[in-house]
Scaffold this motif. Structure first.
Motif, PDB file in Angstrom:
ATOM      1  N   GLY A   1       0.808  -1.217   0.000  1.00 61.66           N
ATOM      2  CA  GLY A   1       0.000   0.000   0.000  1.00 61.66           C
ATOM      3  C   GLY A   1       0.836   1.259   0.000  1.00 61.66           C
ATOM      4  O   GLY A   1       0.601   2.188  -0.778  1.00 61.66           O
ATOM      5  N   LEU A   2       1.842   1.282   0.876  1.00 64.01           N
ATOM      6  CA  LEU A   2       2.674   2.483   0.967  1.00 64.01           C
ATOM      7  C   LEU A   2       3.517   2.675  -0.293  1.00 64.01           C
ATOM      8  O   LEU A   2       3.730   3.802  -0.748  1.00 64.01           O
ATOM      9  CB  LEU A   2       3.564   2.409   2.212  1.00 64.01           C
ATOM     10  CG  LEU A   2       2.816   2.589   3.532  1.00 64.01           C
ATOM     11  CD1 LEU A   2       3.723   2.272   4.719  1.00 64.01           C
ATOM     12  CD2 LEU A   2       2.264   3.998   3.663  1.00 64.01           C
ATOM     13  N   ALA A   3       3.992   1.548  -0.854  1.00 65.82           N
ATOM     14  CA  ALA A   3       4.763   1.637  -2.097  1.00 65.82           C
ATOM     15  C   ALA A   3       3.890   2.222  -3.204  1.00 65.82           C
ATOM     16  O   ALA A   3       4.336   3.040  -4.007  1.00 65.82           O
ATOM     17  CB  ALA A   3       5.287   0.260  -2.504  1.00 65.82           C
ATOM     18  N   GLU A   4       2.623   1.785  -3.224  1.00 67.78           N
ATOM     19  CA  GLU A   4       1.710   2.296  -4.236  1.00 67.78           C
ATOM     20  C   GLU A   4       1.448   3.788  -4.023  1.00 67.78           C
ATOM     21  O   GLU A   4       1.387   4.563  -4.997  1.00 67.78           O
ATOM     22  CB  GLU A   4       0.379   1.519  -4.191  1.00 67.78           C
ATOM     23  CG  GLU A   4      -0.443   1.599  -5.459  1.00 67.78           C
ATOM     24  CD  GLU A   4      -1.222   2.909  -5.585  1.00 67.78           C
ATOM     25  OE1 GLU A   4      -1.411   3.592  -4.555  1.00 67.78           O
ATOM     26  OE2 GLU A   4      -1.610   3.244  -6.703  1.00 67.78           O
ATOM     27  N   VAL A   5       1.304   4.195  -2.767  1.00 65.54           N
ATOM     28  CA  VAL A   5       1.063   5.617  -2.479  1.00 65.54           C
ATOM     29  C   VAL A   5       2.253   6.461  -2.929  1.00 65.54           C
ATOM     30  O   VAL A   5       2.079   7.511  -3.560  1.00 65.54           O
ATOM     31  CB  VAL A   5       0.791   5.826  -0.968  1.00 65.54           C
ATOM     32  CG1 VAL A   5       0.770   7.313  -0.639  1.00 65.54           C
ATOM     33  CG2 VAL A   5      -0.545   5.204  -0.588  1.00 65.54           C
ATOM     34  N   ALA A   6       3.462   5.980  -2.625  1.00 64.08           N
ATOM     35  CA  ALA A   6       4.658   6.721  -3.040  1.00 64.08           C
ATOM     36  C   ALA A   6       4.725   6.826  -4.559  1.00 64.08           C
ATOM     37  O   ALA A   6       4.927   7.908  -5.121  1.00 64.08           O
ATOM     38  CB  ALA A   6       5.916   6.036  -2.498  1.00 64.08           C
ATOM     39  N   ALA A   7       4.549   5.683  -5.235  1.00 64.67           N
ATOM     40  CA  ALA A   7       4.629   5.661  -6.694  1.00 64.67           C
ATOM     41  C   ALA A   7       3.520   6.502  -7.318  1.00 64.67           C
ATOM     42  O   ALA A   7       3.752   7.267  -8.258  1.00 64.67           O
ATOM     43  CB  ALA A   7       4.538   4.223  -7.204  1.00 64.67           C
ATOM     44  N   GLY A   8       2.310   6.378  -6.762  1.00 62.49           N
ATOM     45  CA  GLY A   8       1.176   7.124  -7.304  1.00 62.49           C
ATOM     46  C   GLY A   8       1.346   8.625  -7.128  1.00 62.49           C
ATOM     47  O   GLY A   8       1.043   9.404  -8.030  1.00 62.49           O
ATOM     48  N   ALA A   9       1.848   9.026  -5.961  1.00 59.40           N
ATOM     49  CA  ALA A   9       2.042  10.449  -5.701  1.00 59.40           C
ATOM     50  C   ALA A   9       3.069  11.035  -6.670  1.00 59.40           C
ATOM     51  O   ALA A   9       2.884  12.120  -7.227  1.00 59.40           O
ATOM     52  CB  ALA A   9       2.488  10.669  -4.256  1.00 59.40           C
ATOM     53  N   ILE A  10       4.160  10.297  -6.883  1.00 62.28           N
ATOM     54  CA  ILE A  10       5.186  10.772  -7.815  1.00 62.28           C
ATOM     55  C   ILE A  10       4.639  10.822  -9.237  1.00 62.28           C
ATOM     56  O   ILE A  10       4.841  11.803  -9.964  1.00 62.28           O
ATOM     57  CB  ILE A  10       6.434   9.867  -7.752  1.00 62.28           C
ATOM     58  CG1 ILE A  10       7.173  10.107  -6.429  1.00 62.28           C
ATOM     59  CG2 ILE A  10       7.376  10.141  -8.923  1.00 62.28           C
ATOM     60  CD1 ILE A  10       8.321   9.160  -6.174  1.00 62.28           C
ATOM     61  N   SER A  11       3.943   9.749  -9.624  1.00 57.23           N
ATOM     62  CA  SER A  11       3.393   9.699 -10.976  1.00 57.23           C
ATOM     63  C   SER A  11       2.420  10.842 -11.220  1.00 57.23           C
ATOM     64  O   SER A  11       2.499  11.547 -12.231  1.00 57.23           O
ATOM     65  CB  SER A  11       2.694   8.356 -11.197  1.00 57.23           C
ATOM     66  OG  SER A  11       2.076   8.327 -12.460  1.00 57.23           O
TER      67      SER A  11
END
Lengths: 252, 252
Positions: B71-81
Motif C-alpha cells: 500500500g505504501l509503495a503504491e502511495v509513493a509511486a502514485g504520488a510521484i506519478s
C-alpha cells in the motif's frame, strides 16, 4: 492608391475572397483526437504505477506470484478508479454546462441589459470601444439563441459537451490503463524469482516508457526526445521511491 | 414610446450605467480555486486505489506488514506519478501556448487578411454579418497586441498559463494523494491480522469517501448526496474487483 484600390476590391469580393483565404492558407494548429489523448493518459499511468509497485515489492521477501497479485489488483482498481471516476466527472461537467446554460438563458430574458454590458466588458478588454462593438451586441440581442451561445463560449468559456464522449473516454482510459499495466507485470508471470523478474520488468518497462514518451511528445507537439526522457524518468523515480520505501519497511 | 426613451437614456448614460449594472447584479457562476480542485483530485484517488489494493491483498495469505508495504509503495509511486506527471504536463501546456502565440504573432504580420477572415468566420457562427463585426475587426487590426490576445482566446481558446501554478499544482496533488492514501492504510499499522485490518479499513475508508464525495459535490455545484454515493461506489467497486481478482489468482 493602388493599396486602397486593392483593399476595396478585397472588400467587395467579400464572401468568396474570405473563403479562398481560409482554404488556401491552412494553419497547422495542433488538435489531438480525444481518443488519442485518452489512450496516452491511460497507458502512461498504467506503465508507471504497476511497474513501480512490482519493482518495490521485489525488494521484499514476497514471492513472484504475490507481487503479480498485488500488481494486477492495482491495475484493476486503478482502471476502475480512472475509468469510472473519469466518466462521472465528465457527466457532472455536462450537468454543470446545462445548469449554466439555463442560468444564462434566464438572464438573457430577465436582465438583458446586464448581459449586454457583460459582452461590452469582454470586448473592452481588447481595447475595443462601444462604437466598435455595439453593432455586434445589438445584432446578438435580436437573436437570443445566438446570444446565448455567444455568452456560453465567450463569457464562461464553456464548450457544449458531447454525451457519448464521456462513456467512450472512460472505457478508453480504463482499457489503456490495463494494457499499460500488463507490460511491467508480464515478466512476473514467467519468472518465479522476484528479483530476476524485476530486472526483466525494468528492461521492458523503461523501453516502453521511452517509446511511449516519444510518441506522446510527437503527438502533443513537444520535443519527442525530451518527452521520452521525462516519461522514463518518472517511471524510474517512482519505482526507486517504491523500492527504497519497501526496503526501509522490511528493515523496520 | 416610453420603452424607446428608456433605451435611449440607457445608451447615453453609457459607461456609468454599465458599471452600475455589472456591480449590482453579481452573477453567481461557480469558480472553484485551483488548489481546491487539486486537493479534491489527489485525495479522491488516494482514498480509492490504495484502499482497493490493500483490501484485495487482504483476501490472500499475505500478512498485514506486507499489505502495508504494498500500500505504501503504491502511495509513493502514485504520488510521484501524479505529481511529477502533472507538473510536466502543465509545463508542456505552457510551452504549447508559447508556440501557438508565436505562430499567431507571425501570422498577424505575414497574413493579416487571413487572420481577419478567421475572426469574421468566428463571428459569423453567431449569425453576425460583416457589417456587424467589421468595426471590431478593423479596430483590432490597428492594435496588434490586442488582436493577438483576441485570436489566442477566441480562435484557439487558449488561456495564458501561470508559471508557478504548475509547480504548486503538482505538489498539492502529490500531497493530497499521500494524505488520502494513508487513510485506508492506517488500520494495517495497528491490526496485525489482515482480514481484521481490512474490516477496519473498509469502515474508515467508506466513511471518508462518503464525506469527501459530499464536499466534492458541494464545491463543484453538483448534488452533494449523489456525489457522495458515486465516490463511495467507485471505491467499493474498485476494492471488490481487486478482492475478487486476488482470490481468483490465489486459487489458480
Amino acid at each position: 492608391m493602388a493599396l486602397e484600390e486593392g483593399r476595396a476590391v478585397t472588400r467587395t469580393a467579400s464572401a468568396s475572397a474570405t473563403e479562398k483565404l481560409l482554404l488556401h492558407h491552412k494553419e497547422k494548429h495542433f488538435t489531438a483526437g480525444d481518443v488519442v489523448r485518452d489512450v496516452i493518459m491511460g497507458v502512461s499511468d498504467g506503465l508507471t504505477v504497476p511497474f513501480a509497485l512490482a519493482a518495490g515489492l521485489s525488494g521484499t521477501s514476497a514471492p513472484s506470484y504475490l507481487i503479480l497479485t498485488a500488481g494486477l489488483a492495482e491495475v484493476a482498481a486503478g482502471a476502475i478508479s480512472m475509468g469510472l471516476g473519469g466518466y462521472l466527472a465528465a457527466k457532472s461537467e455536462a450537468d454543470h454546462y446545462v445548469r449554466e446554460l439555463k442560468r444564462e438563458e434566464e438572464e438573457i430574458v430577465t436582465v438583458p441589459d446586464t448581459e449586454a454590458a457583460e459582452i461590452g466588458e469582454i470586448f473592452s478588454r481588447y481595447g475595443l470601444q462601444p462604437h466598435d462593438y455595439s453593432p455586434v451586441v445589438n445584432s446578438l440581442r435580436k437573436n437570443p439563441q445566438a446570444w446565448l451561445e455567444f455568452m456560453m463560449k465567450f463569457e464562461l468559456g464553456l464548450e457544449k459537451p458531447e454525451p457519448r464522449r464521456a462513456l467512450q473516454s472512460a472505457l478508453t482510459i480504463a482499457m489503456a490503463y490495463m494494457v499499460g499495466g500488463m507490460v511491467p507485470l508480464l515478466p512476473y508471470f514467467f519468472i518465479p524469482t522476484a528479483q530476476k523478474a524485476m530486472l526483466a520488468s525494468i528492461g521492458v518497462t523503461l523501453t516502453a516508457l521511452i517509446f511511449f514518451g516519444y510518441i506522446k511528445g510527437h503527438l502533443t507537439g513537444n520535443r519527442p526526445l525530451l518527452s521520452a526522457i521525462q516519461t522514463a524518468f518518472i517511471g524510474a523515480l517512482a519505482s526507486a521511491a517504491a523500492y527504497a520505501l519497501a526496503k526501509a519497511l522490511q528493515a523496520a
